[in-house]
Scaffold this motif. Sequence first.
Motif, PDB file in Angstrom:
ATOM      1  N   TYR A 197      -2.917 -10.771   5.190  1.00  0.00           N
ATOM      2  CA  TYR A 197      -3.968  -9.752   5.206  1.00  0.00           C
ATOM      3  C   TYR A 197      -3.410  -8.466   5.813  1.00  0.00           C
ATOM      4  O   TYR A 197      -2.512  -8.497   6.665  1.00  0.00           O
ATOM      5  CB  TYR A 197      -5.163 -10.211   6.050  1.00  0.00           C
ATOM      6  CG  TYR A 197      -5.847 -11.456   5.551  1.00  0.00           C
ATOM      7  CD1 TYR A 197      -7.007 -11.378   4.788  1.00  0.00           C
ATOM      8  CD2 TYR A 197      -5.339 -12.723   5.860  1.00  0.00           C
ATOM      9  CE1 TYR A 197      -7.653 -12.534   4.338  1.00  0.00           C
ATOM     10  CE2 TYR A 197      -5.982 -13.870   5.413  1.00  0.00           C
ATOM     11  CZ  TYR A 197      -7.134 -13.767   4.657  1.00  0.00           C
ATOM     12  OH  TYR A 197      -7.756 -14.898   4.212  1.00  0.00           O
ATOM     13  N   THR A 198      -3.975  -7.331   5.402  1.00  0.00           N
ATOM     14  CA  THR A 198      -3.654  -6.055   6.039  1.00  0.00           C
ATOM     15  C   THR A 198      -4.904  -5.495   6.700  1.00  0.00           C
ATOM     16  O   THR A 198      -6.033  -5.697   6.219  1.00  0.00           O
ATOM     17  CB  THR A 198      -3.116  -5.020   5.040  1.00  0.00           C
ATOM     18  OG1 THR A 198      -4.113  -4.741   4.049  1.00  0.00           O
ATOM     19  CG2 THR A 198      -1.846  -5.512   4.375  1.00  0.00           C
ATOM     20  N   ILE A 222      -3.890  -9.817   0.678  1.00  0.00           N
ATOM     21  CA  ILE A 222      -2.802  -9.397  -0.195  1.00  0.00           C
ATOM     22  C   ILE A 222      -2.546 -10.488  -1.233  1.00  0.00           C
ATOM     23  O   ILE A 222      -2.329 -11.653  -0.891  1.00  0.00           O
ATOM     24  CB  ILE A 222      -1.521  -9.124   0.614  1.00  0.00           C
ATOM     25  CG1 ILE A 222      -1.778  -8.012   1.637  1.00  0.00           C
ATOM     26  CG2 ILE A 222      -0.372  -8.742  -0.307  1.00  0.00           C
ATOM     27  CD1 ILE A 222      -2.218  -6.712   1.052  1.00  0.00           C
ATOM     28  N   THR A 269       2.487  -4.682  -3.254  1.00  0.00           N
ATOM     29  CA  THR A 269       1.930  -5.095  -4.550  1.00  0.00           C
ATOM     30  C   THR A 269       2.859  -6.012  -5.331  1.00  0.00           C
ATOM     31  O   THR A 269       2.419  -6.689  -6.263  1.00  0.00           O
ATOM     32  CB  THR A 269       1.609  -3.861  -5.411  1.00  0.00           C
ATOM     33  OG1 THR A 269       2.813  -3.092  -5.591  1.00  0.00           O
ATOM     34  CG2 THR A 269       0.548  -2.995  -4.740  1.00  0.00           C
ATOM     35  N   HIS A 309     -12.308  -3.323   7.472  1.00  0.00           N
ATOM     36  CA  HIS A 309     -11.649  -3.195   6.179  1.00  0.00           C
ATOM     37  C   HIS A 309     -10.375  -4.056   6.132  1.00  0.00           C
ATOM     38  O   HIS A 309      -9.260  -3.552   6.043  1.00  0.00           O
ATOM     39  CB  HIS A 309     -11.319  -1.732   5.877  1.00  0.00           C
ATOM     40  CG  HIS A 309     -12.534  -0.874   5.698  1.00  0.00           C
ATOM     41  ND1 HIS A 309     -13.150  -0.233   6.760  1.00  0.00           N
ATOM     42  CD2 HIS A 309     -13.263  -0.592   4.584  1.00  0.00           C
ATOM     43  CE1 HIS A 309     -14.200   0.431   6.301  1.00  0.00           C
ATOM     44  NE2 HIS A 309     -14.293   0.230   4.988  1.00  0.00           N
ATOM     45  N   GLN A 313      -0.857   0.476   9.722  1.00  0.00           N
ATOM     46  CA  GLN A 313      -1.472  -0.798   9.379  1.00  0.00           C
ATOM     47  C   GLN A 313      -0.825  -1.937  10.155  1.00  0.00           C
ATOM     48  O   GLN A 313       0.282  -1.833  10.659  1.00  0.00           O
ATOM     49  CB  GLN A 313      -1.381  -1.071   7.876  1.00  0.00           C
ATOM     50  CG  GLN A 313       0.028  -1.288   7.362  1.00  0.00           C
ATOM     51  CD  GLN A 313       0.065  -1.566   5.874  1.00  0.00           C
ATOM     52  OE1 GLN A 313      -0.922  -1.947   5.279  1.00  0.00           O
ATOM     53  NE2 GLN A 313       1.226  -1.388   5.262  1.00  0.00           N
ATOM     54  N   THR A 332      -8.012  -6.619   4.210  1.00  0.00           N
ATOM     55  CA  THR A 332      -7.733  -6.854   2.792  1.00  0.00           C
ATOM     56  C   THR A 332      -6.763  -8.022   2.623  1.00  0.00           C
ATOM     57  O   THR A 332      -5.722  -8.074   3.286  1.00  0.00           O
ATOM     58  CB  THR A 332      -7.124  -5.595   2.148  1.00  0.00           C
ATOM     59  OG1 THR A 332      -8.024  -4.493   2.316  1.00  0.00           O
ATOM     60  CG2 THR A 332      -6.872  -5.821   0.652  1.00  0.00           C
ATOM     61  N   GLU A 358     -12.385 -13.521   8.565  1.00  0.00           N
ATOM     62  CA  GLU A 358     -11.340 -13.593   7.537  1.00  0.00           C
ATOM     63  C   GLU A 358     -10.025 -14.143   8.070  1.00  0.00           C
ATOM     64  O   GLU A 358      -9.175 -14.608   7.304  1.00  0.00           O
ATOM     65  CB  GLU A 358     -11.071 -12.205   6.943  1.00  0.00           C
ATOM     66  CG  GLU A 358     -12.268 -11.555   6.284  1.00  0.00           C
ATOM     67  CD  GLU A 358     -13.075 -10.685   7.237  1.00  0.00           C
ATOM     68  OE1 GLU A 358     -13.726  -9.748   6.774  1.00  0.00           O
ATOM     69  OE2 GLU A 358     -13.037 -10.953   8.459  1.00  0.00           O
TER      70      GLU A 358
END
Length: 503
Positions: A131-132, A148, A189, A144, A120, A146, A106
């Motif tokens: 990405y986090t 954003i 977010t 895991h 994180q 993720t 990724e």
Amino acid sequence: MKRLITILSLLSVLFSFPLSASAATTATSVITKANIQAFDSSSLIKTDGSYWVWGGNLSVPTQVTGLTDVAASFDFQFVMKRDNTVWYWERSTPSSASFKISPIKELNHIVSVESFGYDQVVVVNGDGKVYTIPQVDNKLDIAHITLISGIDDVASISSYFEIQDQKWEKRWVFLKKDGTVWVNRNELTSFESIQSLDHVVDIQQNMALKDDGTFWTWPSEFTAKELPVGKLTASSKQELANIQMFRTNGNTTIAIDKQSRLWFWGVTITGYSDGTEFHVQKGFKQLTSIKDVKDAYIVERSLIVQTNDGKVQEASIEREAMPDNPTFNLITNDINLIKGGGRHFIMQKNDGTLWGWGVNKNAQLGNGDYEFMHNIPVPVQQPVSIQLNGELIALTNGVITRNGQAFIPLRSIFEKLGATVTWNESKKVVTISRTESGKPSLTIIINLQSGEVTMDNKAVQLPNKPFGVNGTSYLPLRFISESLGAKVDWKQKEQIISISDSR
């Protein structure tokens, strides 16, 4: 004042890096005479693409076996290969010679990495995507990752605390490729741009540098009556002009302008432990006692400055007030490049060798000892590989050279040469025996406490005595290998010790 000290103390823990964690080990300005392609304060990349690390229980540069063709490294055990693929490495166990190497599909071509606290890590790739990665028990959960949404075309990231009526909020800062700066709201977010910021080339915490050399900041602390309404707006600091670079460690900030002058602002420090006091300095000080500045870091309680003539000098920030003309003391000269850590720094001389200065409590200097502080530069041990019959040997800790003699950890290779190795913990005695059929028996006994060595009950005088470092016993490589019938060659150009065994 107590509140200020509490805030600064917390910031000093969270922002203990002289640069944001996005800084990568790259080949910029590095001299490759010593086979070093790139280095930072705790790792190096050789010209053959091998990757080496030190610190913690690794007292000297130790090769991360399994990693090849490395082009750049980042914090949190990320490396990027020459094909831009990204890999995560971790040691199998704290005392193991093996490493677990995992590809991170990724995160192809990462350019910036940043952490904020301990929960994180945020990563930006070359496409500007963010990405986090969660962090659990100080270990990254790479299963895991993720992506954003809501923010893209990002060039680099930073972070800071925004204090609202004594409540602390994490803020991530994003420098976009178009030179605008954005901050997050509601975790990760939603995002908003900071007004007045465009053509920005660098961000650190709530500070930004524009391409015209102007320096900008925006508010990070608000009382109940001043809670932010609408978008944040940055303002320029008129005292600072023609700035070409700046660095902060969370408490203190330094900058170099285009006239190679050094600027200082933030805090100085006195006292220790519970008696530590942070003294906020007024305004921006141009330090007139140092000129022609090439680079600078805040290291522990010292201001470390490299000038364009290759000198590295130090001035203390352990004082109540920083004068305009602090005394700078020469550390060394003939330096090409420096890389700062929070409490130490590594420098490269013009002959390509690496040297360290500063706190060494956790082997930060890669010199092979755990002396708390070295205020005279010490050489970082050379990154030396061991090969047996052409095969790379993984080591629990790197090779240590003393007066031209190479020493390796106890159980690195001798058993592969047909020997039986036993260790008497109470007496600190190593016994190396050969009982192979068809070969004469051989017994080498090494006392790590006294340094005495016997072979078949006869005393042997070695140029340097065997020794221990932080629980690792180091034995003379050539003497034992040749005693066991192997041939040892030193390939100086490649920094490889080649052992041939015809058993």
